[in-house]
Design a protein around this motif. Structure first.
Motif: not given
Lengths: 190, 190, 190, 190
Positions: B8, B11-12, B80, B84, B117, C14, C17, C48
Motif C-alpha cells: 500500500v 502503490i500510494a 493504510l 492511501s 497519518t 489503494t 482513491v 476499503f
C-alpha cells in the motif's frame, strides 16, 4: 527497503500503460487512429526500457550491499521519486511529439528526468562504496566494473538532451539506446 | 501484514504521479503551461516526502515488533486507509493553490490527512509498546527515542493547520519540513 | 501465489482513491463541493473495509495451509477477480447515491460483488479443508471457528441486498457493519 | 527478478478495472447503461484470465529454475512489457465491440498482444532449458510436459486471430478458451 523499491519500480513500469489513451477518431477509422498514436507507443517503450534499466542497475547495487544506513535510505527515496515521476514526462512527450515547439520542451523534461534517475542511481552506488556498505567479499574488480557501467549513461544523457533541442525524435531514440546499453550486458552477482 | 503494508505504501507513493495532468494550453505554449502547474509539483513532492516519512516510521515500528495481535492489525488498517487516501487531497491542493478561497479548504483537508497519518502511526507504536508486542531485547533507550521521534510531528501538524488558514503555501512548505524532519535522522534497527 | 494475492489486495485497496474525483464546482465553493461528495467517501470507506476484511480472511486461510493444488489456485484467481473488480461498483455507487433510481441498481451490483467475494473466500476455505490442504497440526476447534467466522457474512449479504432495493443507504451502512464484524474479532495463527 | 515480475503481473491484472468507465446515460437508466457495457466486462474477464494464465505459466517456469542469466532477464523484461501493455488493447476492444469496422482492428491488436505474451513465455522456457538454467533434479518428463503445455496456446492464437477478422466476438471467446485451457490443468512443482 527492497520491498518498497521493488514495488515502486514495478508499479511505475506498469502505470505507463495508463498514459495510452483511446485515440480520437477511433470510431470512424480505428486503424488510422491507432497508428497515428505512434509517438505514445515510442515513449511507452523508451520509458519501459529506461525504468527496466534503472531497476537492473538498482538490483545490481543492492546485491552488493552488506547493510544500509540513513543516508543510503534517503538517497534511495530520491531515486524512487524520479522513477515514479517518469510517467508524467512520458505522457507529455507522447502527446506532443508531432507539435514542433511543444516537443522540444517535453523532450528536454523527459531527458532531464532520465538523467536525474541515472545520476541518482550512480550516486547511490558511489555512496555505498564510499561509506563501506559493500560486502567485504566483493572483489575490487567487480566494484570497478559496476562503477564504470553506471557512469557512461550519465554522459550520454547530457549529450542527447542537447541533441533533443534540435531533433527531439533522434533524442528519444538515443534514450532507448542508452537503456538498451545498460540492459544488454547486465550481469548479476548471486 | 508487512506485505500488504509495504504494497500500500509503494502503490500510494507511485499513484501520486497520476494526479499530474497534461497542462491546459500545452499545445500553444508547452513551457509556460508546464511551469504554470508548479502547485501540482509542489503538492507531489510534499506528499511523496510525507508518505516516505510515514513509511520510514512504519518500518522502524515493525522492526521492533516481536509479534502482532488483532488490535494492532486493525490500527494498521486505519494507517493504510489514511495513507492511501492522501492522493485525493494532494490533487485538490495542486488544483486549487492559486484560488484563494478554495486553497484554504484544500490545505486544511490536506493537513488533517497528514496529521491523522502521523497520529495513527504514533498510536500504533504506543499500542505496540503498551501491549507488550515489542521484542524483549529492545533497550528502553531505543523505545524512548522512537516514541519521541514520532510525537513532535503531531504537534507540528496542529500548529501548521492553523497557519494554513491564513497562508496556505507556507503551511504546505511546513508539511515538507516535518516530513524531512522525520526522514533526515532516521535510524533503523538491524 | 501469496505474492500475487497480496499484491492484488494491496493494489485494489489503494486504487479505490482514484475513484474520488475533484468535485464539480470546486472553484467557487470548495468546502460545499467537497462535502457534497459524501456518498463517494462513504463508498470509499465501505469498500476499503470490505477489501480489508476479505484480505484478513484470506490471510487467515493461507496461514492454515500446508500446500495448494490446482483447484485451489483456480478458486483463488476467482477471488482475486471479484476483489479487483470492486473499485468499479464502488465508483458507480459513489456517483449515484443521490439519484433514487440509479442507486438501487448500483447498490445491488455493489452488494452482489461483496457477496461473491465472501462466498468465494468461504468456498476457498471449505475446499482447502475438504481436499486435505490444511496443516496436520491444526486443531479441529480452529478449523471449526474459521468456518463459522466465514459463513454469517454470506447470509448477511443476502439479507442486505434485499434491503438495498428499498433503502440503499441503509444497505451500504450494513455492508460496513459486516466488514467490521469480520475485522473486529480477527485472530491470526502464527 | 521474481519480486518485479510478480509485482507487474499483480498490477497489470488489477489495473484492468480502471478501463471500466461509468457508463454514459447512467443518470437516466443505470440498469440499461450498465448492461449496455457488456463488451467491456467480456474484455475484462478475458484479459484477467489471460494474464492469470500467463502468470501461472511464468510461475511454473521460475519454479524449475536453478539460476538465471542476463539473456533470461532481458527476455523476462519483454514478457513484462507485453503483459503490462495488455490493458490498452483491452480498453480498445471493450469500447469498439459494437462498431463493426473498429472491432476488427481492436480484436487483431488484442490477439497479437496475447500471442506475443504466449510466444515470449514459451521462448523464456525454451531458452531456460537450452541454456541449462533448469534445476538438475527436474525429470525429463516434467520438462517435456511443460514445453508441450506452453506450445498449443501459440498455435491457437494464430488460428483465432484469423477468425477474428470475420467474427471478432467469436475470437474473443476463443481467447478465453485458450486462457482457461492453460489455467485448468495447471500443476505446480513444490
Amino acid at each position: 527497503m527492497e520491498a518498497l523499491s521493488d514495488g515502486v519500480f514495478a508499479i511505475a513500469i506498469t502505470l505507463l500503460v495508463l498514459e495510452l489513451a483511446v485515440p480520437v477518431g477511433a470510431e470512424e477509422d480505428m486503424l488510422g487512429a491507432v497508428l497515428a498514436q505512434w509517438p505514445s507507443y515510442l515513449a511507452y517503450i523508451v520509458s519501459f526500457a529506461s525504468i527496466g534499466a534503472a531497476w537492473v542497475a538498482h538490483t545490481a547495487i543492492t546485491e552488493y550491499l552488506d547493510r544500509v544506513d540513513g543516508n543510503f535510505l534517503r538517497l534511495n527515496l530520491l531515486v524512487l521519486l524520479v522513477v515514479s515521476f517518469l510517467p508524467f514526462p512520458t505522457r507529455l512527450l507522447g502527446e506532443s511529439l508531432e507539435n514542433e515547439s511543444a516537443v522540444r520542451v517535453a523532450a528536454t523534461l523527459y531527458g532531464v528526468t532520465l538523467m536525474a534517475t541515472a545520476a541518482l542511481v550512480a550516486a547511490l552506488w558511489r555512496y555505498a562504496v564510499g561509506a563501506g556498505l559493500v560486502r567485504a567479499d566483493s572483489s575490487d574488480e567487480d566494484v570497478r566494473v559496476l562503477t564504470e557501467r553506471l557512469t557512461p549513461g550519465l554522459v550520454g544523457y547530457v549529450v542527447i538532451i542537447g541533441v533533443g533541442v534540435f531533433w527531439p525524435v533522434v533524442a528519444v531514440l538515443g534514450y532507448l539506446v542508452i537503456a538498451l546499453f545498460v540492459l544488454v550486458p547486465v550481469r548479476l552477482r548471486r
